[in-house]
Design an enzyme around this catalytic site. Sequence first.
Site, mmCIF file in Angstrom:
data_model
loop_
_atom_site.group_PDB
_atom_site.id
_atom_site.type_symbol
_atom_site.label_atom_id
_atom_site.label_comp_id
_atom_site.label_asym_id
_atom_site.label_seq_id
_atom_site.Cartn_x
_atom_site.Cartn_y
_atom_site.Cartn_z
ATOM 1 N N GLU A 1 -2.655 66.066 47.046
ATOM 2 C CA GLU A 1 -1.851 65.736 45.853
ATOM 3 C C GLU A 1 -0.821 66.833 45.581
ATOM 4 O O GLU A 1 0.291 66.553 45.115
ATOM 5 C CB GLU A 1 -2.778 65.498 44.645
ATOM 6 C CG GLU A 1 -3.513 64.163 44.784
ATOM 7 C CD GLU A 1 -4.840 64.082 44.076
ATOM 8 O OE1 GLU A 1 -5.174 64.970 43.272
ATOM 9 O OE2 GLU A 1 -5.577 63.099 44.340
ATOM 10 N N HIS B 1 -4.333 70.924 48.595
ATOM 11 C CA HIS B 1 -4.777 69.549 48.350
ATOM 12 C C HIS B 1 -3.621 68.572 48.597
ATOM 13 O O HIS B 1 -2.463 68.883 48.310
ATOM 14 C CB HIS B 1 -5.292 69.410 46.914
ATOM 15 C CG HIS B 1 -6.007 68.123 46.696
ATOM 16 N ND1 HIS B 1 -5.341 66.945 46.457
ATOM 17 C CD2 HIS B 1 -7.330 67.812 46.722
ATOM 18 C CE1 HIS B 1 -6.223 65.971 46.333
ATOM 19 N NE2 HIS B 1 -7.439 66.467 46.486
ATOM 20 N N GLU C 1 -9.791 65.873 54.287
ATOM 21 C CA GLU C 1 -9.574 64.820 53.294
ATOM 22 C C GLU C 1 -8.493 63.865 53.797
ATOM 23 O O GLU C 1 -7.296 64.105 53.556
ATOM 24 C CB GLU C 1 -9.143 65.425 51.960
ATOM 25 C CG GLU C 1 -10.191 66.332 51.344
ATOM 26 C CD GLU C 1 -10.100 66.329 49.825
ATOM 27 O OE1 GLU C 1 -11.115 66.072 49.186
ATOM 28 O OE2 GLU C 1 -9.008 66.564 49.293
ATOM 29 N N SER D 1 -13.169 59.570 48.405
ATOM 30 C CA SER D 1 -14.024 58.468 47.934
ATOM 31 C C SER D 1 -15.501 58.661 48.253
ATOM 32 O O SER D 1 -16.201 57.705 48.574
ATOM 33 C CB SER D 1 -13.506 57.131 48.487
ATOM 34 O OG SER D 1 -12.203 56.873 47.992
ATOM 35 N N ASN E 1 -14.123 68.227 42.297
ATOM 36 C CA ASN E 1 -12.701 68.445 42.011
ATOM 37 C C ASN E 1 -12.339 67.538 40.837
ATOM 38 O O ASN E 1 -12.147 66.336 41.011
ATOM 39 C CB ASN E 1 -11.863 68.097 43.253
ATOM 40 C CG ASN E 1 -10.373 68.196 42.980
ATOM 41 O OD1 ASN E 1 -9.955 68.702 41.927
ATOM 42 N ND2 ASN E 1 -9.563 67.708 43.916
HETATM 43 P P1 PGA Z 1 -11.813 61.230 45.423
HETATM 44 O O1 PGA Z 1 -10.961 62.594 45.563
HETATM 45 O O2 PGA Z 1 -13.269 61.609 45.632
HETATM 46 O O3 PGA Z 1 -11.536 60.738 44.050
HETATM 47 O O4 PGA Z 1 -11.355 60.325 46.500
HETATM 48 C C1 PGA Z 1 -11.312 63.594 46.477
HETATM 49 C C2 PGA Z 1 -10.327 64.714 46.400
HETATM 50 O O5 PGA Z 1 -9.129 64.450 46.190
HETATM 51 O O6 PGA Z 1 -10.683 65.908 46.536
#
Ligand code: PGA
Length: 250
Positions: free
Chosen positions: A96, A94, A162, A207, A9
């Site tokens: 975000e 997601h 997530e 992460s 992603n």
């Molecule tokens: P990250 O993001 O691996 O930078 O924690 C994962 C994601 O938001 O899909």
Amino acid sequence: MRRPLVAANWKMHGSCPRVQAYLEALLPRVDGSSAEVVVCVPFPLLPIAAMIASGSPVAIGAQNCHWQEEGPFTGEVAPPMLAELGVAWVIVGHSERRRFFGETDETARQRAEGGQRAGLSVIYCLGETLEERERGATLDVLDRQSGFLGGLDPAHLAVAYEPVWAIGTGRNATPEQAQEAHAFLRERLATSFGNAGGAVRILYGGSVTPANAAALLAQRDVDGALVGGASLDVEGFSAIIRSAPGHVRG
Ligand code: PGA
């Protein structure tokens, strides 16, 4: 049967030259890989990405789509527009999007339906916030969020667990925390889809790095990873792909 699925992603990163160089480096590295590989890039990079990856084992994904086929929705992208480019996957829901752009369970679900109607496979994201985990509400949140999956096509669906507190923080869920959430989601998928739920891959995201991927992916119900920050580096992402178990499950 569940083949490991490892998805990048890129979020709002990249450029045309960068995606070109990245895919040219990635393609030879995934040849013969046990995992299915998807690279999700920003909308303007999709045409070049789809062109370069065409005919290769790497699939290209978008990071969002609208639910309608066309209409007066300024700034949105219709699923058939993605399908026409050769995009095979789309991320929906997601955290975000939920946090910064008002995405809800209802709109995530609608976007997933719209994507599947256009022939796209969907990576449906869910997961609890830190506050929800700390007050012991993790499984209640997953129960509510996964309740929106029913009625989708399980053959074109992957779920990404997530935990919001693990995204972009460098603080990944432990393999045990991930397994607990994934096992719960596996049961919910069986309730929603019966036997077909057993083929839906549940990815862990938050992460993931080359250093922690193998331990996470070794968990019984962790069928892959959705990788943000660490996916921007082709060497790191290739190492994560290589961490996937060499067998299918189910
Ligand atoms: P990250 O993001 O691996 O930078 O924690 C994962 C994601 O938001 O899909």
